[in-house]
Each structure stands twice: as structure tokens, then as C-alpha cells.
Design an enzyme around this catalytic site. Structure first.
Site, short mmCIF file in Angstrom:
data_model
loop_
_atom_site.label_atom_id
_atom_site.label_comp_id
_atom_site.label_asym_id
_atom_site.label_seq_id
_atom_site.Cartn_x
_atom_site.Cartn_y
_atom_site.Cartn_z
N ARG A 47 -0.38 15.01 12.15
CA ARG A 47 0.48 14.44 11.10
C ARG A 47 1.10 15.61 10.34
NH1 ARG A 47 -1.14 8.81 9.41
NH2 ARG A 47 0.49 9.10 7.88
N PRO A 48 2.14 16.21 10.90
CA PRO A 48 2.70 17.41 10.28
C PRO A 48 3.37 17.10 8.95
CG PRO A 48 4.10 16.65 12.08
CD PRO A 48 2.89 15.78 12.09
N ILE A 49 3.46 18.11 8.07
CA ILE A 49 4.23 17.93 6.83
C ILE A 49 5.29 19.03 6.71
CG2 ILE A 49 2.46 16.64 5.54
CD1 ILE A 49 1.98 19.35 3.99
N ASP A 50 5.68 19.57 7.88
CA ASP A 50 6.66 20.67 7.86
C ASP A 50 7.97 20.26 7.17
OD1 ASP A 50 6.63 19.03 10.33
OD2 ASP A 50 8.47 20.13 10.79
N ARG B 179 -4.33 10.51 3.14
CA ARG B 179 -3.20 11.30 3.65
C ARG B 179 -2.08 11.37 2.62
NH1 ARG B 179 -2.39 13.70 7.67
NH2 ARG B 179 -4.46 13.02 8.20
N ARG C 296 -9.29 0.26 3.62
CA ARG C 296 -8.38 1.20 2.96
C ARG C 296 -7.02 0.56 2.70
NH1 ARG C 296 -8.67 7.08 5.58
NH2 ARG C 296 -6.86 7.24 4.26
N ASP D 39 3.85 0.42 12.15
CA ASP D 39 2.59 -0.05 11.57
C ASP D 39 2.26 -1.50 11.96
OD1 ASP D 39 2.29 2.42 10.47
OD2 ASP D 39 2.98 1.85 8.47
N CYS E 218 -5.07 12.99 12.27
CA CYS E 218 -5.59 11.64 12.10
C CYS E 218 -5.72 11.01 13.47
CB CYS E 218 -4.72 10.81 11.19
SG CYS E 218 -3.34 10.07 12.02
N LYS F 183 0.83 -1.22 0.00
CA LYS F 183 0.00 0.00 0.00
C LYS F 183 0.86 1.26 0.00
CE LYS F 183 -1.73 1.90 3.96
NZ LYS F 183 -1.57 3.34 4.10
N ASN F 184 1.84 1.31 0.90
CA ASN F 184 2.57 2.57 1.05
C ASN F 184 3.55 2.83 -0.09
OD1 ASN F 184 1.06 3.19 3.25
ND2 ASN F 184 2.60 2.59 4.77
N1 EPU Z 1 7.03 14.16 10.94
C1 EPU Z 1 7.22 15.49 11.21
N2 EPU Z 1 7.16 16.36 10.17
C2 EPU Z 1 6.95 15.96 8.89
C3 EPU Z 1 6.77 14.60 8.62
C4 EPU Z 1 6.81 13.71 9.68
O1 EPU Z 1 7.41 15.87 12.34
O2 EPU Z 1 6.93 16.81 7.99
C5 EPU Z 1 7.07 13.20 12.05
C6 EPU Z 1 5.71 12.51 12.26
O3 EPU Z 1 4.88 13.26 13.10
C7 EPU Z 1 6.13 11.19 12.85
C8 EPU Z 1 7.50 10.90 12.21
O4 EPU Z 1 7.96 12.15 11.70
O5 EPU Z 1 6.32 11.34 14.22
C9 EPU Z 1 7.51 9.90 11.07
O6 EPU Z 1 6.54 10.26 10.09
P1 EPU Z 1 6.70 9.86 8.55
O7 EPU Z 1 6.78 11.11 7.77
O8 EPU Z 1 7.77 8.84 8.38
O9 EPU Z 1 5.28 9.19 8.27
P2 EPU Z 1 4.43 9.25 6.95
O10 EPU Z 1 5.34 9.28 5.78
O11 EPU Z 1 3.39 10.31 7.06
C10 EPU Z 1 4.39 6.70 6.54
C11 EPU Z 1 3.33 5.66 6.39
C12 EPU Z 1 2.68 5.39 7.75
C13 EPU Z 1 3.76 4.98 8.73
C14 EPU Z 1 4.88 6.01 8.79
C15 EPU Z 1 6.05 5.60 9.65
C16 EPU Z 1 2.60 6.07 4.16
C17 EPU Z 1 1.54 6.54 3.25
N3 EPU Z 1 2.35 6.13 5.45
O12 EPU Z 1 3.71 7.87 6.99
O13 EPU Z 1 1.81 4.31 7.52
O14 EPU Z 1 3.21 4.83 10.02
O15 EPU Z 1 5.38 6.27 7.45
O16 EPU Z 1 6.62 4.43 9.18
O17 EPU Z 1 3.66 5.65 3.70
C18 EPU Z 1 -0.09 2.97 7.82
O18 EPU Z 1 0.23 2.39 6.77
O19 EPU Z 1 -0.95 2.54 8.61
C19 EPU Z 1 0.61 4.21 8.15
C20 EPU Z 1 0.12 5.09 9.02
#
Ligand code: EPU
Length: 419
Positions: free
Chosen positions: A122-125, A93, A397, A305, A117, A22-23
Site C-alpha cells: 500500500r504505497p504512499i509515494d 492505515r 474495524r 471495496d 496489508c 468509515k472512509n
Molecule cells: N497508490 C499508489 N501510490 C500512492 C497511493 C496509492 O501507487 O501513493 C495506488 C495503490 O497501490 C492502489 C491505487 O493507487 O493501487 C488506489 O489507491 P488509493 O490511494 O485510492 O487507496 P487508499 O486511499 O489507500 C482508499 C480506501 C480503501 C479503498 C481504496 C480504493 C480509505 C481509508 N481506504 O484507500 O478502502 O480500497 O481507497 O477505493 O479510504 C476498505 O475500506 O476496505 C479499503 C481498503
């Protein structure tokens, strides 16, 4: 609305085939719009998130059709609308990958993103910081992220925190930047590598994916490609944990066993017998297992996960286990639901203390998010009596045909309409 009804206590036996990741799919489908040609993507999981992305791409003007239920043909040779602000986009997301893909190809993007969520903000900074470093102007208002740049220029980007999404998004945008981008402290997850491989098949020049340092030499254009998505590490892990908990002999097929190392090591420590082959792992379990301590970390550490599913397993193991969630701030919402099944768990901040009980007992529970839903299924399969899981839209999903796959292993699980 539908629910899953599980009559627990059946041992699991047989083979289960794992779907595509999925991811990886949710990154690779948006990446395909950078091709300016035709991409054929195979081994996609047949799940809601993929269907939503297909519909999104069609609305943006990239023809996106199923060749069969696991294959999409995406044609991005026509005009693409860089403004993706409709309903489907807010549903997933991972829509944030449209930002990197559009910025890379068109130097312009407007994408509507979902808010928080179920397991915290879920920040994207870090994504936005990366885009700015490449030279993009970033504006965020009313839940819409707008990016624009005259040109993108490769640079060195140090990630303050390991982030899968930010690593992939920066790879997408910088693939078509001028010069070389270096991402330091990059995420190493299998789907980061899979996305880099796909971009390279489209003509990108990315080296080092799967290590801490990724180098992306920008190219002027990309082209269409055919690509097969890797198997889903988390779906595989969910079935491995389910088999360990319910007891029995289950061969989890069509996987990359290396991706499962952190889980196989832990299950072996708990008393599960594990036989590895080239593309499968056999789980042989009595169902009576020892406690263990888990700390989630980015790959190759124990995946967050699989944390809820593992907590479900530990709640019926012998002894006291400690689970530490190091990735997300707040990923224990599902613990209240496990308590309904008789689990004895206390949570303090990022740490869960689990006192193993002999048997969980069936009850009515809810899936509070995707992996929480998976944890309820894992728990329900080994619990005494009947477990009813509501809110299963989250499970749909991310898991393809979960009740069919489990029924084939001998589980008693059915989907019914909610009263
Ligand atoms: N974070 C920040 N700022 C950012 C991005 C992330 O502070 O701009 C923090 C998050 O708050 C978190 C950590 O960094 O504490 C890791 O977040 P990451 O960005 O790695 O997560 P993601 O890319 O949003 C993906 C998977 C998630 C999985 C995480 C961690 C996808 C679509 N989602 O999310 O999968 O938990 O990596 O491995 O790839 C799931 O499949 O159920 C799922 C939630």
C-alpha cells in the site's frame, strides 16, 4: 477471540439502517485537528477504526470525547503533539491523514505508519510527492514519516494514478498553504467530497471536489465546525449484495442512492428488482440470478471495496462471470476461503473466472481482511448449513453491529467465543 456462526439459507426481509461512512470518518476525524477549536462530528460509525483514531487524537493532545456513540467532540484549541508514533497509529492505515492535517496546520509532522496489508503493498509515494510539491521536506525511516516545511506554497499537482488517500491528504495540507493548489486527475469518491465539504465548513476554500480537478485556495486559519458524515456506500452495497444472494425483500435505508449506481446497474442486469427512493433502495430478489462481468474502477466505477462481496454473489449465480480488479494488485486472498464453501473460482493475475455453482455449502473460513470478511458473511448467509468465520477483528474495524443488523433482517448469525 470471537467468531461468527451463520446458519445459511434464510431469506432476508425488512429494513436495515446504514451507518456513517468509515472512509469519510477516518479522514474527517484527523482533519478536525486543523480547526484550532471545537468540532462536533455526527453520524460516525461505531467501529474499531473510529475508536482507535479517538484514542490517537487524545494522546496527541486534542480532546476527543464521545457525545454519544455516533458523535465525537474534538477540541484542538490546546497544544497538539505533532509526533504521533504510538501503537494505535500503526493499527490503522488511514493514520496517513494525520500527515496532511499536521503538515497543513503546523508545517511539521512525524507519524508512524503500518506496513503492507493483506491485499498487497500500500504505497504512499503519491501522498509524499504531493507534500514535496507543496514545499515540504520528507524523510522516511523505521516506519516513521517525518514532514517539515518553513511554509507551504500552492502549486499544480498531477496525480499519476487516481488515489483517494493522496487526493485527500493533499487537500488537507494545501488548505492552509499560501496561494492556490490545483489537483489534477483527482479521486472523485464520495468521501473525497465529504472531506472537502467538512474542510469548507471549517473555513477552507476548496472547489471542484467530486470532479477530476480540485482547486484549493489556501487560508491562514480554519475554525471549529459541526458536521454530519455521509452514509457508508460500501456498507450499503454489502447489504444490497447480501439480500440479492440470500433472496428476499430488503430496504437499505439512510443512503445516497446516487452513490450506489454502479452496483444497482449490475444487480439489475443480473435479475434483481430494484426500487429507488430519495434515501433508500429496496432489493427484491429470488436469489436465483444470472452471471455478470465486473471491472473495478475508481468512482463512479464499480468499487473495489465491493469486489469480494460481489465475487461471493457471482459464485452461486447461473453461468460464468469474469471479475477484473483494476485498483489493487492483489485482492483475491479470500478466494481460497470461498473455495472452502464450494465456489469454483480461478484467478490469474487481476482476473477471476467464476463458474457459478447451484449452492455454496457451509464451512469453516477466515476473514483475511475487512471486505473479505464481508464476502464470507454474504456467502455464508446463502450457503447450505453452517459457516463459521474466524478472524473477525477485521470485520469489526469497518462494520457497525453487523450481526445485529443481519439478525433484524431474519438471518441466523451469532457471535461466539472461539474454542
Ligand atoms: N497508490 C499508489 N501510490 C500512492 C497511493 C496509492 O501507487 O501513493 C495506488 C495503490 O497501490 C492502489 C491505487 O493507487 O493501487 C488506489 O489507491 P488509493 O490511494 O485510492 O487507496 P487508499 O486511499 O489507500 C482508499 C480506501 C480503501 C479503498 C481504496 C480504493 C480509505 C481509508 N481506504 O484507500 O478502502 O480500497 O481507497 O477505493 O479510504 C476498505 O475500506 O476496505 C479499503 C481498503
Amino acid at each position: 477471540m470471537e467468531k461468527l456462526v451463520i446458519t445459511g439459507g434464510k431469506r432476508l426481509n425488512g429494513e436495515v439502517f446504514i451507518s456513517g461512512a468509515k472512509n469519510a470518518a477516518v479522514a474527517i476525524i484527523p482533519a478536525a485537528i486543523m480547526a484550532g477549536g471545537i468540532c462536533v462530528i455526527d453520524n460516525l460509525p461505531n467501529i474499531e477504526d473510529v475508536a482507535s483514531l479517538r484514542s490517537t487524537l487524545n494522546k496527541m493532545g486534542a480532546g476527543c470525547e464521545y457525545a454519544d456513540k455516533h458523535t465525537l467532540k474534538i477540541d484542538s484549541s490546546g497544544d497538539i503533539n505533532t509526533c504521533a508514533v504510538f501503537e494505535e497509529v500503526r493499527k490503522i492505515r488511514a493514520s496517513y491523514y494525520l500527515l496532511g492535517a499536521l503538515l497543513g496546520r503546523y508545517k511539521n509532522a512525524a507519524v508512524a505508519l503500518p506496513g503492507g496489508c493483506n491485499f498487497g503493498t500500500r504505497p504512499i509515494d503519491l501522498h509524499l510527492k504531493g507534500f514535496r510539491a507543496l514545499g515540504a521536506k520528507v524523510e522516511v525511516s523505521n516506519g516513521i514519516v517525518k514532514l517539515s516545511a518553513e511554509k507551504l506554497i500552492g502549486t499544480q499537482i498531477y496525480m499519476d494514478q487516481v488515489s483517494v488517500g493522496a487526493t485527500i491528504n493533499i487537500m488537507l495540507a494545501s488548505s492552509m498553504a499560501e496561494g492556490t493548489t490545483i489537483i489534477e486527475n483527482a479521486a472523485k469518491e464520495p468521501h473525497v467530497v465529504d472531506t472537502a465539504n467538512f474542510l469548507n465548513m471549517m473555513g477552507a476554500n476548496i472547489k471542484g471536489a467530486g470532479t477530476d480537478i480540485i482547486r484549493i485556495r489556501g487560508v491562514k486559519e480554519l475554525h471549529g465546525a459541526e458536521y454530519t458524515i455521509i452514509p457508508d456506500q460500501i456498507e450499503a452495497g454489502t447489504y444490497m449484495i447480501a439480500a440479492a444472494m440470500a433472496g428476499g425483500e430488503v430496504t437499505v435505508k439512510n443512503i445516497i442512492p446516487k452513490h450506489m449506481d454502479s452496483l444497482t446497474a449490475k444487480l439489475a442486469e443480473m435479475g434483481v428488482n430494484i426500487e429507488k427512493d430519495d434515501d433508500s433502495i429496496k432489493i427484491i430478489s429470488s436469489g436465483a440470478l444470472n452471471c455478470a462481468n465486473i471491472k473495478t474502477m475508481s468512482y463512479p466505477g464499480f468499487p473495489t471495496d465491493l469486489q469480494p462481496q460481489m465475487t461471493a454473489l457471482l459464485s452461486a449465480c447461473n453461468g460464468i462471470s469474469v471479475v477484473t480488479e483494476n485498483v489493487w494488485d492483489n485482492r483475491y486472498q479470500y478466494v481460497d476461503e470461498l473455495r472452502q464453501l464450494g465456489a469454483k473460482i480461478t484467478v490469474e493475475s487481476r482476473v477471476a473466472l467464476i463458474e457459478g455453482v447451484k449452492k455454496l455449502k457451509g464451512a469453516k473460513v477466515s476473514a483475511t481482511d475487512l471486505r473479505a470478511g464481508a464476502a464470507m458473511i454474504v456467502a455464508g448467509l446463502s450457503a447450505e448449513g453452517v459457516t463459521e468465520i474466524s478472524n473477525i477483528k477485521y470485520i469489526d474495524r469497518g462494520y457497525e453491529e453487523i450481526e445485529e443488523k443481519l439478525s433484524n433482517l431474519g438471518a441466523d448469525i451469532i457471535r461466539v467465543d472461539e474454542d
